[in-house]
Design a protein around this motif. Sequence first.
Motif, PDB file in Angstrom:
ATOM      1  N   TRP A  16       0.557   5.193   1.090  1.00  0.00           N
ATOM      2  CA  TRP A  16      -0.350   5.917   1.971  1.00  0.00           C
ATOM      3  C   TRP A  16       0.119   7.350   2.182  1.00  0.00           C
ATOM      4  O   TRP A  16       1.300   7.671   1.976  1.00  0.00           O
ATOM      5  CB  TRP A  16      -0.481   5.208   3.317  1.00  0.00           C
ATOM      6  CG  TRP A  16       0.830   4.952   4.001  1.00  0.00           C
ATOM      7  CD1 TRP A  16       1.613   3.850   3.872  1.00  0.00           C
ATOM      8  CD2 TRP A  16       1.526   5.834   4.890  1.00  0.00           C
ATOM      9  NE1 TRP A  16       2.747   3.983   4.630  1.00  0.00           N
ATOM     10  CE2 TRP A  16       2.715   5.186   5.275  1.00  0.00           C
ATOM     11  CE3 TRP A  16       1.241   7.092   5.409  1.00  0.00           C
ATOM     12  CZ2 TRP A  16       3.624   5.760   6.142  1.00  0.00           C
ATOM     13  CZ3 TRP A  16       2.155   7.669   6.287  1.00  0.00           C
ATOM     14  CH2 TRP A  16       3.332   6.997   6.639  1.00  0.00           C
TER      15      TRP A  16
ATOM     16  N   TRP B  79       0.846  -1.196   0.000  1.00  0.00           N
ATOM     17  CA  TRP B  79       0.000   0.000   0.000  1.00  0.00           C
ATOM     18  C   TRP B  79       0.876   1.238   0.000  1.00  0.00           C
ATOM     19  O   TRP B  79       1.896   1.287   0.664  1.00  0.00           O
ATOM     20  CB  TRP B  79      -0.870   0.043   1.265  1.00  0.00           C
ATOM     21  CG  TRP B  79      -1.765  -1.131   1.455  1.00  0.00           C
ATOM     22  CD1 TRP B  79      -1.474  -2.267   2.125  1.00  0.00           C
ATOM     23  CD2 TRP B  79      -3.093  -1.275   0.960  1.00  0.00           C
ATOM     24  NE1 TRP B  79      -2.548  -3.124   2.093  1.00  0.00           N
ATOM     25  CE2 TRP B  79      -3.558  -2.537   1.390  1.00  0.00           C
ATOM     26  CE3 TRP B  79      -3.944  -0.459   0.208  1.00  0.00           C
ATOM     27  CZ2 TRP B  79      -4.826  -3.013   1.078  1.00  0.00           C
ATOM     28  CZ3 TRP B  79      -5.207  -0.936  -0.084  1.00  0.00           C
ATOM     29  CH2 TRP B  79      -5.640  -2.194   0.337  1.00  0.00           C
TER      30      TRP B  79
ATOM     31  N   ARG C  81      -5.110   4.666   2.285  1.00  0.00           N
ATOM     32  CA  ARG C  81      -4.154   3.740   1.652  1.00  0.00           C
ATOM     33  C   ARG C  81      -4.638   3.370   0.249  1.00  0.00           C
ATOM     34  O   ARG C  81      -5.802   3.047   0.054  1.00  0.00           O
ATOM     35  CB  ARG C  81      -4.025   2.461   2.481  1.00  0.00           C
ATOM     36  CG  ARG C  81      -3.632   2.689   3.922  1.00  0.00           C
ATOM     37  CD  ARG C  81      -3.229   1.401   4.581  1.00  0.00           C
ATOM     38  NE  ARG C  81      -4.159   0.302   4.363  1.00  0.00           N
ATOM     39  CZ  ARG C  81      -3.928  -0.948   4.732  1.00  0.00           C
ATOM     40  NH1 ARG C  81      -2.779  -1.248   5.311  1.00  0.00           N
ATOM     41  NH2 ARG C  81      -4.817  -1.896   4.520  1.00  0.00           N
TER      42      ARG C  81
ATOM     43  N   ASP D 150      -8.765   2.208   3.860  1.00  0.00           N
ATOM     44  CA  ASP D 150      -8.416   1.922   2.469  1.00  0.00           C
ATOM     45  C   ASP D 150      -9.215   2.837   1.556  1.00  0.00           C
ATOM     46  O   ASP D 150     -10.366   3.195   1.862  1.00  0.00           O
ATOM     47  CB  ASP D 150      -8.730   0.463   2.132  1.00  0.00           C
ATOM     48  CG  ASP D 150      -7.856  -0.484   2.946  1.00  0.00           C
ATOM     49  OD1 ASP D 150      -6.878   0.007   3.546  1.00  0.00           O
ATOM     50  OD2 ASP D 150      -8.158  -1.683   2.987  1.00  0.00           O
TER      51      ASP D 150
END
Lengths: 382, 171
Positions: free
Chosen positions: A211, A209, A222, A368
Amino acid sequence: MTRPDSDRLDAYVDGELPPADAADVERAIREDEATRDAHAALVATRAALGDVFADAIATAPLPPASIPGAASTHVRRRIAWVPWLTGCGIAAALAIAAWIGTSGRNAAPEPVDAPSTPKSLLPRDVVARAAKEFRSLRDAELLVTMESAAIDLLKALLDDKKPEDRKKTRFFFRTRVQSPDRFAMFTVANRRDPMPVFGEDASGSDGEWRWSYDRENAEVVRYPADGPAPAMQWSVKSSSVTKSTTTFDTDNGADGVLRCLNFGFLEELEANDPHLVYEETTGPSDERAGRRVFRVRRTDKADEWVTDAIELTVDPMRDRLERVRFDVRLTVVSLISFTVDVAATNRGFTKRDFDPRRYVATDVTVRDATPEEIEKARKKDK
Amino acid sequence: MADDLARRALPYWAEAHALARLLLRDRGRAYDVCQEAFARLAARETDDPRRDVRPLLFRVVRNLAIDEQRRAGAISLESRIASTGPIADLRSPDPAEEASRREQVRRLERELAALDPVWQTVLYLRDGVGLSYREIASVIERSEDVVRVTLHRARRRMRTALGATEERKCS
């Protein structure tokens, strides 16, 4: 079973007991809860003390060159400071660096008043070796210091809405990078501070991910690190900026951080570009600390450099680049100065070191991105 | 061979500097003391080239640091505590835990600063450098029993300091 007294336990954890006695203590640790607790407390105390002492060792200065062998012997020392910029602050700095880089490149270099120090290796060779070593770093921590006496002007140029930063003229960013795809950047309060300043800038990628901390909404969003999006990207929105996008290229390890400043000069140094002029500016205090300082200027293609001269500090004992420093100028005025210090190498980072929760306050939400947000980001990348 | 001892001791420059700094609470004076220690080693003839040079180096550094302290006058407890060095780079995934560990390090540093120099030296040489009791005994020029007892008492005091941190954390 006899419960060992506490100084015997000390001797056990220090490996100072004969094998038979050590076996007795081990049995007591297994079978007796109080001994187990005492052992755990002792181990924790030793570990905590070890950390305190390790820091003192790591921050020791280099030995003076006058010590026999100091010029050639590898000295066990970890450099404990490093700088860099993150998120919006970095984007801002990069925007300014790129913009100013196109307008201030014809500024005259500063006079070099320190005498050159004759050494067996030519400055060009020392710098080339150090640059090569730096470019090979794949697991490193850098500290970027950005200073600007003209910070109000910068803020006005960037239309920055952070009133709390108005009085600041110096910013510190710590960057951890691990090739091929991990990095973390966060604001720190001072050069020595290993901790992020919560509520300031932070961004990164743990390989899965990428971020970024959204200060306004107090959340971390993310995005998947795969697909068309690069590991990290800052969009510089200014009509004056020719290079509108700067990519943090984690494939290049520590060098990727410098490249992020439109600063792909290490390759040239390593290649001994004949258009570069090298001057040694090592002063008495550098000499005492076992460092060599070089100033490199280029005599052609100035537009490919953010500025026309760079100062490099090298630890000649290890052929290690310790610091890179350069100014971004507006004609003859230094608008921002960047200092990139190699704080540590081969830190043995784990995925945990790139987890956003390490770099934001506990009450910040980490979520997310929604499919819509991901799609939007992909379009933006394209 | 002259210079050989200093050359062999060079990899331990940082450890020597940390010891001098622990005792003097002054980075610059620690540097000077280490420089002097290496100059003295350089002037000595090597006895056994296979022998670990660290105990000798640390003994010279410690003695010079004590001399330096005497020359400069006794350092008050307050000034020792006030000039405690920087915190360690302790990393933790949890910000709350990280903050707690920082507090723990500060507390340890304060406790360390308040210790007798012999206690500080023994703790550092064991938990910071990893010397054996025998080697530490040769550095402080006392018996191994003294090292064992000193180490035990010093650690107990440090453990108490850590315990106080834990209690504050729980409350």
